[in-house]
Each structure stands twice: as C-alpha cells, then as structure tokens.
Design an enzyme around this catalytic site. Structure first.
Site, PDB file in Angstrom:
ATOM      1  N   ARG A  94       0.847  -1.190   0.000  1.00  0.00           N
ATOM      2  CA  ARG A  94       0.000   0.000   0.000  1.00  0.00           C
ATOM      3  C   ARG A  94       0.886   1.244   0.000  1.00  0.00           C
ATOM      4  O   ARG A  94       1.953   1.253   0.615  1.00  0.00           O
ATOM      5  CB  ARG A  94      -0.900   0.032   1.241  1.00  0.00           C
ATOM      6  CG  ARG A  94      -2.036  -0.959   1.209  1.00  0.00           C
ATOM      7  CD  ARG A  94      -3.124  -0.568   0.198  1.00  0.00           C
ATOM      8  NE  ARG A  94      -4.229  -1.526   0.176  1.00  0.00           N
ATOM      9  CZ  ARG A  94      -4.356  -2.535  -0.685  1.00  0.00           C
ATOM     10  NH1 ARG A  94      -3.439  -2.738  -1.618  1.00  0.00           N
ATOM     11  NH2 ARG A  94      -5.403  -3.332  -0.625  1.00  0.00           N
ATOM     12  N   HIS A 148      -0.917   0.414  -9.812  1.00  0.00           N
ATOM     13  CA  HIS A 148      -1.629  -0.500  -8.888  1.00  0.00           C
ATOM     14  C   HIS A 148      -2.230  -1.697  -9.645  1.00  0.00           C
ATOM     15  O   HIS A 148      -3.439  -1.927  -9.621  1.00  0.00           O
ATOM     16  CB  HIS A 148      -2.720   0.247  -8.106  1.00  0.00           C
ATOM     17  CG  HIS A 148      -3.105  -0.465  -6.831  1.00  0.00           C
ATOM     18  ND1 HIS A 148      -3.471   0.195  -5.677  1.00  0.00           N
ATOM     19  CD2 HIS A 148      -3.168  -1.793  -6.525  1.00  0.00           C
ATOM     20  CE1 HIS A 148      -3.759  -0.696  -4.736  1.00  0.00           C
ATOM     21  NE2 HIS A 148      -3.588  -1.909  -5.230  1.00  0.00           N
TER      22      HIS A 148
HETATM   23  P1  NDP Z   1      -1.651 -11.768   4.913  1.00  0.00           P
HETATM   24  O1  NDP Z   1      -2.639 -11.222   5.872  1.00  0.00           O
HETATM   25  O2  NDP Z   1      -1.846 -13.131   4.361  1.00  0.00           O
HETATM   26  O3  NDP Z   1      -0.186 -11.705   5.550  1.00  0.00           O
HETATM   27  C1  NDP Z   1       0.308 -10.564   6.157  1.00  0.00           C
HETATM   28  C2  NDP Z   1       1.738 -10.798   6.581  1.00  0.00           C
HETATM   29  O4  NDP Z   1       2.262  -9.580   7.136  1.00  0.00           O
HETATM   30  C3  NDP Z   1       1.863 -11.863   7.671  1.00  0.00           C
HETATM   31  O5  NDP Z   1       3.034 -12.621   7.480  1.00  0.00           O
HETATM   32  C4  NDP Z   1       1.984 -11.013   8.941  1.00  0.00           C
HETATM   33  O6  NDP Z   1       2.697 -11.637  10.001  1.00  0.00           O
HETATM   34  C5  NDP Z   1       2.759  -9.838   8.436  1.00  0.00           C
HETATM   35  N1  NDP Z   1       2.553  -8.669   9.308  1.00  0.00           N
HETATM   36  C6  NDP Z   1       1.394  -8.023   9.581  1.00  0.00           C
HETATM   37  N2  NDP Z   1       1.603  -7.015  10.453  1.00  0.00           N
HETATM   38  C7  NDP Z   1       2.931  -7.032  10.734  1.00  0.00           C
HETATM   39  C8  NDP Z   1       3.761  -6.255  11.582  1.00  0.00           C
HETATM   40  N3  NDP Z   1       3.266  -5.258  12.327  1.00  0.00           N
HETATM   41  N4  NDP Z   1       5.066  -6.562  11.634  1.00  0.00           N
HETATM   42  C9  NDP Z   1       5.586  -7.587  10.904  1.00  0.00           C
HETATM   43  N5  NDP Z   1       4.843  -8.354  10.082  1.00  0.00           N
HETATM   44  C10 NDP Z   1       3.529  -8.089  10.006  1.00  0.00           C
HETATM   45  O7  NDP Z   1      -1.557 -10.676   3.724  1.00  0.00           O
HETATM   46  P2  NDP Z   1      -1.476 -10.946   2.156  1.00  0.00           P
HETATM   47  O8  NDP Z   1      -0.187 -11.614   1.862  1.00  0.00           O
HETATM   48  O9  NDP Z   1      -2.726 -11.590   1.693  1.00  0.00           O
HETATM   49  O10 NDP Z   1      -1.514  -9.449   1.584  1.00  0.00           O
HETATM   50  C11 NDP Z   1      -0.597  -8.447   1.984  1.00  0.00           C
HETATM   51  C12 NDP Z   1      -1.025  -7.100   1.427  1.00  0.00           C
HETATM   52  O11 NDP Z   1      -0.719  -7.001   0.028  1.00  0.00           O
HETATM   53  C13 NDP Z   1      -2.533  -6.807   1.455  1.00  0.00           C
HETATM   54  O12 NDP Z   1      -2.958  -6.424   2.742  1.00  0.00           O
HETATM   55  C14 NDP Z   1      -2.658  -5.681   0.443  1.00  0.00           C
HETATM   56  O13 NDP Z   1      -2.496  -4.429   1.085  1.00  0.00           O
HETATM   57  C15 NDP Z   1      -1.480  -5.905  -0.504  1.00  0.00           C
HETATM   58  N6  NDP Z   1      -1.949  -6.252  -1.865  1.00  0.00           N
HETATM   59  C16 NDP Z   1      -1.558  -5.460  -2.930  1.00  0.00           C
HETATM   60  C17 NDP Z   1      -1.985  -5.761  -4.216  1.00  0.00           C
HETATM   61  C18 NDP Z   1      -1.529  -4.977  -5.396  1.00  0.00           C
HETATM   62  O14 NDP Z   1      -2.043  -5.189  -6.506  1.00  0.00           O
HETATM   63  N7  NDP Z   1      -0.563  -4.078  -5.275  1.00  0.00           N
HETATM   64  C19 NDP Z   1      -2.904  -6.890  -4.470  1.00  0.00           C
HETATM   65  C20 NDP Z   1      -3.214  -7.672  -3.302  1.00  0.00           C
HETATM   66  C21 NDP Z   1      -2.766  -7.328  -2.043  1.00  0.00           C
HETATM   67  P3  NDP Z   1       2.140 -12.991  10.718  1.00  0.00           P
HETATM   68  O15 NDP Z   1       2.282 -14.075   9.669  1.00  0.00           O
HETATM   69  O16 NDP Z   1       3.059 -13.177  11.844  1.00  0.00           O
HETATM   70  O17 NDP Z   1       0.722 -12.717  11.078  1.00  0.00           O
END
Ligand code: NDP
Length: 309
Positions: A224, A272
């Site tokens: 994002r 995007h």
């Molecule tokens: P998930 O919810 O599956 O995974 C999120 C990951 O981030 C997890 O490993 C989590 O850790 C980690 N995380 C969250 N908060 C923290 C923190 N404070 N510190 C360290 N690690 C953290 O997300 P997705 O993989 O499904 O998606 C990620 C993002 O990608 C989406 O939220 C979206 O914003 C973006 N996106 C962008 C797109 C684009 O076209 N540009 C398309 C689709 C998505 P843990 O495993 O320990 O919980």
C-alpha cells in the site's frame, strides 16, 4: 435478503455478470440503489464511502473485493460485531509473484540501464550479479509474501523474511517483530513490501528504516502507498543511498501528474496492477460466503479486526 455491491470506483457490470452466473436468483443491489436498508444482509465493498454501513440494521457480513481490508477498516463508523472478510485466491497470489519476480529480475539484469543505453545506441555490456549473491528481504510472509519468497528461492536468490510472528520456511531465513527488523533490513539488498496496511505498518518504509538497508539497495513496494514515506525514499535515492525503486502503490492514486516519481530515472511506476481481482475467479467464493451467511453460518476468510488483517 440482499447482497449490496458497494464499490463506487469499480465497474459493476462484470461483477454482476459473474455473481449472477453463480446464483441466478441472487437479490443483488448496486449502490446507491440499495433498496430498503433493512433488507441488506451482505455488502461487497471496495473503498466504500465512510459511514454508510451503519444504515443497514441487519447487515451480517462486509466482504472486501480484494486481499486488503484497510479500505474497510479506515471507516470509523463500522457497525460493531459484523465480520469483515477478504478474498484469498491462488491466481492473484501467482500474479503478485510474477510481478515481484519481474521487478527483481529487471533490476538485477539491469534492463533499466540497457533501455537507456538503447536510446543512445550505446553497446555497453554489464556483468549481472548472480542470484546467489543477491539478498532479497520480503516484509510480510502471508499468502502473497510466502509465495514470492518461495519463487525467489527457487531462482537461487538468498531470501530473508520478516513477519509479526516467527516462521520456519525452508530456505528462507526468518526474522520477526520489532526486535528482528534492523537485522532483517541490514541483509536486504532488495526489499519487497508485502505487508497489510495497519496502524503498526503505516509509514514503516521511512528515513530510519531505509537508512538500515545496505548501500545501493533497491525497494519494491507492492502493498500500500501509505507504507512508504515518499519524500524519504526520494531523499535516499537522490542522496545515492538507494539505487532506486519499483512502486505499484502510492499515497495518492492515481499518482498526481506533478509527482516527482513520474519522471525519476531510478523509479519505476506501475498503476496499482501487481495483482488484480478478476470477478470470474472470485465470484464463487463470494457467493459461497453469502449463502453461508444466509443460512446463519459464519463466513470464511474473516479478518482479525484487532490485528487489522
Ligand atoms: P496476509 O494477511 O496473508 O499476511 C500478512 C503478513 O504480514 C503476515 O506474514 C503477517 O505476520 C505480516 N505482518 C502483519 N503485520 C505485521 C507487523 N506489524 N510486523 C511484521 N509483520 C507483520 O496478507 P497478504 O499476503 O494476503 O496481503 C498483503 C497485502 O498485500 C494486502 O494487505 C494488500 O495491502 C497488498 N496487496 C496489494 C496488491 C496490489 O495489486 N498491489 C494486491 C493484493 C494485495 P504474521 O504471519 O506473523 O501474522
């Protein structure tokens, strides 16, 4: 009880076609023609206008039309106790990984330089670094980050991951939490952001964190726009600390015409598109959730509202 499509920025036509294909009898309404508010059971949201959800007294589910839910949770007026769900789709995961691989390989094989050389008709071979000599750091090891990390590993890059909780992934050195961040950054010749946008990750790519990257590092932000402090990236690139960046997401989208990223030779801008949601692929899981909710069952792919993802 109806399903309300509440995504003013999206073209509803394709969604209507594919949702109806899954359920021809679907009671589907398109915002702003929501009909009587007490008939709305299930809302499909993408960047809905803030405050609208509370007008539906019998709402039982708010479903994001993408992987992220930050565009829903930014609404301070969400009704309490209503679950929020998101999309999880294998084709979208694969699309994100191919984008990430393209960005990594374009950088490591120096295509940006060759494109510039070509405009000057300059024949100038450069020795590429071998993948095994390049350290790639993936922030976020969820559905998207994990797959990208595995793909990079398969190409023989050294892969490091950072997540909230510790992970054990074959071939990937994992760091976690605030205490693991500095070590992780110091090993990331290429840093890829695949974190969800939450209060804890807002502005996480800033002057301080970027300064911990190795000299000459490269940033890929596909999560994002609000993860990145854009001025801090520009300062780091122009000061020669970072080699450049590939950015798919921005604080303001569309990126304003006057934005310095547009003309920056070391910044690649894409609009995007790293991983788009295809209505035909995800309509089945949306309709399945709608039927679950109608039958009084909890929906699937519910996000943790406290964690924000
Ligand atoms: P998930 O919810 O599956 O995974 C999120 C990951 O981030 C997890 O490993 C989590 O850790 C980690 N995380 C969250 N908060 C923290 C923190 N404070 N510190 C360290 N690690 C953290 O997300 P997705 O993989 O499904 O998606 C990620 C993002 O990608 C989406 O939220 C979206 O914003 C973006 N996106 C962008 C797109 C684009 O076209 N540009 C398309 C689709 C998505 P843990 O495993 O320990 O919980």
């Amino acid at each position: 009880m109806s399903l309300l499509f509440l995504a003013p920025e999206l073209n509803a036509r394709s969604w209507v076609k594919h949702l109806r294909r899954q359920d021809p009898d679907l009671d589907l309404r398109i915002w702003p023609d929501a009909g009587p508010p007490d008939e709305v059971l299930f809302v499909l949201s993408w960047k809905h206008p803030l405050g609208v959800m509370k007008q539906f007294p019998r709402l039982k589910c708010i479903a994001s039309l993408g992987f992220g839910v930050d565009h829903i949770l930014r609404d301070p007026d969400l009704p309490t106790g209503v679950p929020v769900t998101r999309i999880v789709d294998a084709a979208m995961v694969a699309a994100m990984s191919t984008y990430v691989l393209t960005a990594v390989l374009t950088h490591t094989r120096q295509f940006d330089h060759y494109r510039q050389d070509q405009t000057r008709k300059t024949w100038k071979p450069r020795t590429p670094k071998q993948p095994s000599d390049v350290r790639v750091g993936v922030m976020g090891l969820g559905h998207l980050g994990l797959d990208a990390a595995r793909m990079l590993r398969a190409l023989d890059f050294q892969v490091f991951g950072w997540s909230r909780t510790a992970k054990s992934i074959e071939g990937v050195t994992s760091f976690s939490g605030d205490e693991g961040l500095a070590d992780f950054l110091s090993r990331s010749d290429i840093l890829i952001c695949l974190l969800p946008l939450t209060p804890a990750t807002h502005g996480i790519l800033n002057r301080q964190t970027l300064s911990k990257l190795p000299a000459g590092a490269y940033l890929i932000n596909v999560a994002r726009g609000e993860h990145l402090v854009e001025e801090d990236l520009l300062a780091a690139v122009e000061g020669g600390r970072l080699a450049g960046a590939c950015l798919d997401v921005f604080r303001q989208e569309p990126l304003p015409e006057s934005h310095p990223f547009w003309c920056h030779p070391q910044v690649t801008v894409t609009p995007h598109v790293a991983s788009l949601t295809y209505p035909k692929d995800v309509a089945p899981q949306i309709i399945a959730n709608y039927h679950r909710v109608r039958a009084g069952q909890p929906p699937q792919q519910v996000v943790d509202l406290k964690r924000g993802y």
